[in-house]
Design a protein around this motif. Sequence first.
Motif, PDB file in Angstrom:
ATOM      1  N   MET A   1       0.843  -1.179   0.000  1.00 19.69           N
ATOM      2  CA  MET A   1       0.000   0.000   0.000  1.00 19.69           C
ATOM      3  C   MET A   1       0.890   1.244   0.000  1.00 19.69           C
ATOM      4  SD  MET A   1      -3.020   1.190   2.624  1.00 19.69           S
ATOM      5  CE  MET A   1      -2.166   0.757   4.102  1.00 19.69           C
ATOM      6  N   SER A   2       0.606   2.173  -0.870  1.00 20.70           N
ATOM      7  CA  SER A   2       1.371   3.408  -0.974  1.00 20.70           C
ATOM      8  C   SER A   2       0.863   4.432   0.032  1.00 20.70           C
ATOM      9  CB  SER A   2       1.232   4.008  -2.371  1.00 20.70           C
ATOM     10  OG  SER A   2       1.786   3.161  -3.337  1.00 20.70           O
ATOM     11  N   THR A   3       1.790   5.193   0.580  1.00 22.79           N
ATOM     12  CA  THR A   3       1.422   6.284   1.470  1.00 22.79           C
ATOM     13  C   THR A   3       1.076   7.510   0.638  1.00 22.79           C
ATOM     14  OG1 THR A   3       3.666   7.145   1.627  1.00 22.79           O
ATOM     15  CG2 THR A   3       3.036   5.427   3.220  1.00 22.79           C
ATOM     16  N   ILE A   4       0.505   8.524   1.293  1.00 17.81           N
ATOM     17  CA  ILE A   4       0.206   9.778   0.608  1.00 17.81           C
ATOM     18  C   ILE A   4       1.498  10.367   0.043  1.00 17.81           C
ATOM     19  CG2 ILE A   4      -0.560  12.158   0.985  1.00 17.81           C
ATOM     20  CD1 ILE A   4      -2.538  10.921   3.091  1.00 17.81           C
ATOM     21  N   ALA A   5       2.551  10.326   0.847  1.00 18.94           N
ATOM     22  CA  ALA A   5       3.845  10.850   0.402  1.00 18.94           C
ATOM     23  C   ALA A   5       4.322  10.136  -0.858  1.00 18.94           C
ATOM     24  CB  ALA A   5       4.880  10.706   1.518  1.00 18.94           C
ATOM     25  N   GLU A   6       4.214   8.817  -0.868  1.00 20.47           N
ATOM     26  CA  GLU A   6       4.647   8.039  -2.045  1.00 20.47           C
ATOM     27  C   GLU A   6       3.797   8.362  -3.268  1.00 20.47           C
ATOM     28  OE1 GLU A   6       6.400   4.082   0.225  1.00 20.47           O
ATOM     29  OE2 GLU A   6       4.271   4.188  -0.228  1.00 20.47           O
ATOM     30  N   LYS A   7       2.507   8.577  -3.060  1.00 20.51           N
ATOM     31  CA  LYS A   7       1.618   8.896  -4.180  1.00 20.51           C
ATOM     32  C   LYS A   7       1.953  10.263  -4.772  1.00 20.51           C
ATOM     33  CE  LYS A   7      -2.107   5.971  -2.494  1.00 20.51           C
ATOM     34  NZ  LYS A   7      -3.460   5.932  -1.924  1.00 20.51           N
ATOM     35  N   ILE A   8       2.264  11.223  -3.919  1.00 21.78           N
ATOM     36  CA  ILE A   8       2.634  12.549  -4.414  1.00 21.78           C
ATOM     37  C   ILE A   8       3.971  12.484  -5.151  1.00 21.78           C
ATOM     38  CG2 ILE A   8       3.331  14.884  -3.708  1.00 21.78           C
ATOM     39  CD1 ILE A   8       1.210  14.641  -1.457  1.00 21.78           C
ATOM     40  N   LEU A  63      -5.663   9.735  -2.729  1.00 21.28           N
ATOM     41  CA  LEU A  63      -4.574   9.931  -1.764  1.00 21.28           C
ATOM     42  C   LEU A  63      -4.816   9.181  -0.456  1.00 21.28           C
ATOM     43  CD1 LEU A  63      -3.841  13.728  -2.245  1.00 21.28           C
ATOM     44  CD2 LEU A  63      -2.317  11.830  -2.804  1.00 21.28           C
ATOM     45  N   LEU A  64      -6.061   9.142  -0.002  1.00 22.67           N
ATOM     46  CA  LEU A  64      -6.357   8.605   1.315  1.00 22.67           C
ATOM     47  C   LEU A  64      -6.678   7.113   1.356  1.00 22.67           C
ATOM     48  CD1 LEU A  64      -8.506  11.568   2.662  1.00 22.67           C
ATOM     49  CD2 LEU A  64      -6.147  11.011   3.271  1.00 22.67           C
ATOM     50  N   LEU A  65      -7.271   6.606   0.288  1.00 18.00           N
ATOM     51  CA  LEU A  65      -7.682   5.207   0.293  1.00 18.00           C
ATOM     52  C   LEU A  65      -6.541   4.293  -0.143  1.00 18.00           C
ATOM     53  CD1 LEU A  65     -11.228   5.543  -1.292  1.00 18.00           C
ATOM     54  CD2 LEU A  65     -10.659   5.269   1.118  1.00 18.00           C
ATOM     55  N   PRO A  66      -6.574   3.047   0.315  1.00 19.95           N
ATOM     56  CA  PRO A  66      -5.548   2.085  -0.147  1.00 19.95           C
ATOM     57  C   PRO A  66      -5.588   1.976  -1.670  1.00 19.95           C
ATOM     58  CG  PRO A  66      -6.866   1.164   1.640  1.00 19.95           C
ATOM     59  CD  PRO A  66      -7.528   2.467   1.238  1.00 19.95           C
ATOM     60  N   ASP A  67      -4.455   1.616  -2.248  1.00 17.34           N
ATOM     61  CA  ASP A  67      -4.325   1.546  -3.710  1.00 17.34           C
ATOM     62  C   ASP A  67      -5.422   0.733  -4.373  1.00 17.34           C
ATOM     63  OD1 ASP A  67      -2.065   3.127  -3.654  1.00 17.34           O
ATOM     64  OD2 ASP A  67      -0.725   1.426  -3.529  1.00 17.34           O
ATOM     65  N   SER A  68      -5.811  -0.376  -3.787  1.00 21.99           N
ATOM     66  CA  SER A  68      -6.795  -1.247  -4.401  1.00 21.99           C
ATOM     67  C   SER A  68      -8.179  -0.609  -4.435  1.00 21.99           C
ATOM     68  CB  SER A  68      -6.869  -2.579  -3.663  1.00 21.99           C
ATOM     69  OG  SER A  68      -7.211  -2.359  -2.300  1.00 21.99           O
ATOM     70  N   ALA A  69      -8.426   0.375  -3.556  1.00 21.47           N
ATOM     71  CA  ALA A  69      -9.746   1.003  -3.502  1.00 21.47           C
ATOM     72  C   ALA A  69      -9.803   2.300  -4.286  1.00 21.47           C
ATOM     73  CB  ALA A  69     -10.126   1.266  -2.051  1.00 21.47           C
ATOM     74  N   ALA A  70      -8.666   2.853  -4.648  1.00 19.22           N
ATOM     75  CA  ALA A  70      -8.661   4.159  -5.317  1.00 19.22           C
ATOM     76  C   ALA A  70      -8.899   4.033  -6.797  1.00 19.22           C
ATOM     77  CB  ALA A  70      -7.327   4.858  -5.086  1.00 19.22           C
TER      78      ALA A  70
END
Length: 70
Positions: A1-8, A63-70
């Motif tokens: 699961m990616s964090t918000i920081a990793e996603k940005i 940004l907030l939801l786990p990768d599989s849910a976004a």
Amino acid sequence: MSTIAEKIKAYRAKHNLTQEQFAERVGLTQGAISMLESGKGLSAQTLVKIHKGTGGELSPDALLLPDSAA
């Protein structure tokens, strides 16, 4: 699961943006982006700015939801 920081960081890398360029795009300071990428400084207002500044690509849900849910 990616964090918000990793996603940005991933968004910036995908679009070849520095922290400064990303900050300008979303209406924040480079310091604010640095804090976000270190896991600090997240607020509802920041989420809205990122969402609008990225044309919806980085929505609050993305940004907030786990990768599989976004």
